[in-house]
Design an enzyme around this catalytic site. Structure first.
Site, mmCIF file in Angstrom:
data_model
loop_
_atom_site.group_PDB
_atom_site.id
_atom_site.type_symbol
_atom_site.label_atom_id
_atom_site.label_comp_id
_atom_site.label_asym_id
_atom_site.label_seq_id
_atom_site.Cartn_x
_atom_site.Cartn_y
_atom_site.Cartn_z
ATOM 1 N N GLN A 170 76.363 37.829 117.021
ATOM 2 C CA GLN A 170 75.641 39.064 117.352
ATOM 3 C C GLN A 170 74.506 39.317 116.364
ATOM 4 O O GLN A 170 73.428 39.772 116.742
ATOM 5 C CB GLN A 170 76.584 40.276 117.321
ATOM 6 C CG GLN A 170 77.521 40.388 118.494
ATOM 7 C CD GLN A 170 76.838 40.706 119.810
ATOM 8 O OE1 GLN A 170 75.786 41.348 119.849
ATOM 9 N NE2 GLN A 170 77.423 40.238 120.887
ATOM 10 N N CYS A 178 84.944 40.046 127.375
ATOM 11 C CA CYS A 178 86.137 39.265 127.686
ATOM 12 C C CYS A 178 87.336 40.170 127.946
ATOM 13 O O CYS A 178 88.406 39.699 128.284
ATOM 14 C CB CYS A 178 86.464 38.331 126.531
ATOM 15 S SG CYS A 178 85.025 37.596 125.772
ATOM 16 N N GLY A 194 78.919 29.813 120.960
ATOM 17 C CA GLY A 194 79.368 30.509 119.758
ATOM 18 C C GLY A 194 80.858 30.334 119.534
ATOM 19 O O GLY A 194 81.322 30.165 118.402
ATOM 20 N N SER A 195 81.626 30.375 120.611
ATOM 21 C CA SER A 195 83.079 30.214 120.484
ATOM 22 C C SER A 195 83.426 28.854 119.891
ATOM 23 O O SER A 195 84.309 28.748 119.036
ATOM 24 C CB SER A 195 83.756 30.346 121.859
ATOM 25 O OG SER A 195 83.566 31.637 122.383
ATOM 26 N N HIS A 224 72.971 32.592 123.793
ATOM 27 C CA HIS A 224 72.711 33.585 124.840
ATOM 28 C C HIS A 224 72.730 35.021 124.353
ATOM 29 O O HIS A 224 72.498 35.945 125.130
ATOM 30 C CB HIS A 224 73.657 33.381 126.025
ATOM 31 C CG HIS A 224 75.079 33.780 125.800
ATOM 32 N ND1 HIS A 224 75.586 34.960 126.282
ATOM 33 C CD2 HIS A 224 76.098 33.167 125.167
ATOM 34 C CE1 HIS A 224 76.864 35.043 125.954
ATOM 35 N NE2 HIS A 224 77.203 33.973 125.274
HETATM 36 C C1 LIG Z 1 79.511 36.405 122.253
HETATM 37 C C2 LIG Z 1 80.185 36.232 120.928
HETATM 38 C C3 LIG Z 1 80.908 35.062 120.617
HETATM 39 C C4 LIG Z 1 81.100 33.953 121.608
HETATM 40 O O1 LIG Z 1 79.906 33.275 121.888
HETATM 41 P P1 LIG Z 1 79.822 32.397 123.244
HETATM 42 O O2 LIG Z 1 78.531 31.666 123.084
HETATM 43 O O3 LIG Z 1 79.808 33.386 124.357
HETATM 44 O O4 LIG Z 1 81.000 31.520 123.243
HETATM 45 C C5 LIG Z 1 81.485 34.965 119.372
HETATM 46 N N1 LIG Z 1 81.360 35.941 118.480
HETATM 47 C C6 LIG Z 1 80.688 37.077 118.718
HETATM 48 C C7 LIG Z 1 80.577 38.114 117.666
HETATM 49 C C8 LIG Z 1 80.072 37.262 119.961
HETATM 50 O O5 LIG Z 1 79.417 38.390 120.221
#
Ligand SMILES: *Cc1c(COP(=O)(O)O)cnc(C)c1O
Length: 385
Positions: A182, A328, A71-72, A204
């Site tokens: 989310q 984090c 997601g990042s 995930h």
């Molecule tokens: C967990 C999350 C991310 C990051 O996703 P990763 O797959 O862990 O890098 C980005 N934005 C939101 C809103 C998240 O909850």
């Protein structure tokens, strides 16, 4: 001692059905999707199948889906890619976003400002952590490169009015990115109903594997790739595709799509009971985030005069895995940016607690938790300087 997991917004276990479809792609069907031969074709077919599945859930074309490593990365590609492209295209240098965003968005915006000559307009949130369409409308100008507003907040569960924000952005001809990492587990993510140009997903958070994500890029949206190299993912994201994870990602998203309402219906009453009981039984406690426009599995609070990290440690020792907001941020002695942006004084903002439910949550878990929490809050308060 029993361990109870109440941190599904940080991550979820991989669904067995997801793991089952992934396994063949580690050893039997291990080819590189870019190879010409049979092994390559087999892997390519799996990736393209997954892309069709994801496109089906999002209601878009398969060629509008870019697979990423998380997601990042999707957030990074959206912000960097669109900001650079829009500056090149029309000289736009303003990025509009809020302090409620995940760091994958907010830190990226800060870096674009610090090292790449962009300017960030931090959109105000209301007391529930919502970015309202009015605020976006007033901030948009001719030099706006893009707007990034998350669909649902990871720390406080608030759902933003993306559709309305999208209508305004479209009217003004400014790109809109939404972080739906989310939201995708529980809310509809049809990109045409939402009206967004860019949308981030991460596997995930909806019972898929870690280390895989996707970015929806509306056809015609200019984007400069942040990872250069081979021509994979329509030239927007170089690197050999992670075939088993992409297959798992698509399966998990598909399952979330078809089971979304049942999952929400199972968790919402548990969550509502939890919120009601906490507010009733613990003095000087407040709900953070929106009371109704919030994710169905999500409860978040602040307790006055409590060190949130201490409370988490006490809960952990008692067998409960919760969070103070974003995974984090553990270890930080200051209230999170989101708590500060909500206007909470330090005395309140430090004492944040997030409880997020999921597939393994039962009424007995909630009862156990409710039985334990009041004493631990009292204990944390007595230890607070
Ligand atoms: C967990 C999350 C991310 C990051 O996703 P990763 O797959 O862990 O890098 C980005 N934005 C939101 C809103 C998240 O909850």
């Amino acid at each position: 001692m029993h361990k109870i997991y109440l941190d599904y917004a940080a991550t979820t276990p991989v669904d067995q059905r997801v793991l089952d479809v992934m396994l063949p792609f580690f050893k039997q069907a291990f080819g590189n999707p870019s190879s010409i031969h049979h092994y390559g074709q087999q892997a390519e077919a799996a990736v393209e199948n997954a892309r069709e599945t994801v496109a089906g859930v999002l209601g878009c074309g398969a060629d509008e889906i870019i697979f990423t490593s998380c997601g990042s990365e999707s957030d990074n590609l959206a912000l960097r890619g669109a900001a650079l492209a829009m500056r090149q295209k029309k000289g736009a240098t303003w990025i509009l976003t809020s302090h409620g965003e995940h760091h994958a968005v907010s830190k990226t915006a800060e870096q674009l400002e610090k090292f790449h000559g962009f300017q960030v307009e931090w959109l105000a949130m209301d007391e529930h952590g919502m970015v309202t369409p009015d605020v976006v409308e007033q901030a948009l100008c001719d030099d706006s490169a893009l707007v990034s507003v998350m669909y649902a907040n990871n720390e406080i569960g608030t759902i933003n009015p993306i559709r309305e924000i999208a209508a305004i952005c479209r009217r003004k001809g400014v790109l809109l990115h939404t972080d739906a990492v989310q939201a995708a587990a529980y809310l509809p993510v049809n990109v045409n109903e939402l009206g967004v140009d860019l949308l981030s997903l991460g596997g995930h958070k909806f019972y898929g594997p870690k280390g895989v994500g996707a970015l929806y890029v509306r056809k015609g949206t200019p984007l400069i790739p942040s990872q250069t190299g081979g021509g994979q993912e329509f030239g927007l994201r170089a690197g050999t595709q992670n075939v088993p994870y992409i297959v798992g990602f698509a399966e998990a998203l598909h399952l979330a799509y078809i089971e979304r309402e049942a999952r929400a219906a199972a968790l919402r009453p548990l969550r509502d009971h939890l919120i009601g009981a906490v507010l009733e039984n613990i003095p000087a406690a407040r709900l953070t985030g929106h009371p109704s426009m919030r994710l169905p599995q999500h409860a978040s609070f602040v307790f006055q005069g409590v060190d949130g990290n201490l409370l988490l440690a006490l809960l952990d020792a008692a067998g409960f895995a919760c969070s103070s907001g974003s995974a984090c941020k553990t270890g930080s002695p200051e209230p999170s940016e989101v708590m500060t942006a909500l206007g909470l004084e330090r005395e309140w903002g430090l004492g944040s607690l997030r409880i997020t439910l999921g597939s393994g949550s039962t009424p007995a878990h909630i009862d156990d938790f409710l039985h334990t929490l009041p004493n631990l809050v009292t204990q944390a308060r007595s230890l607070h300087a």
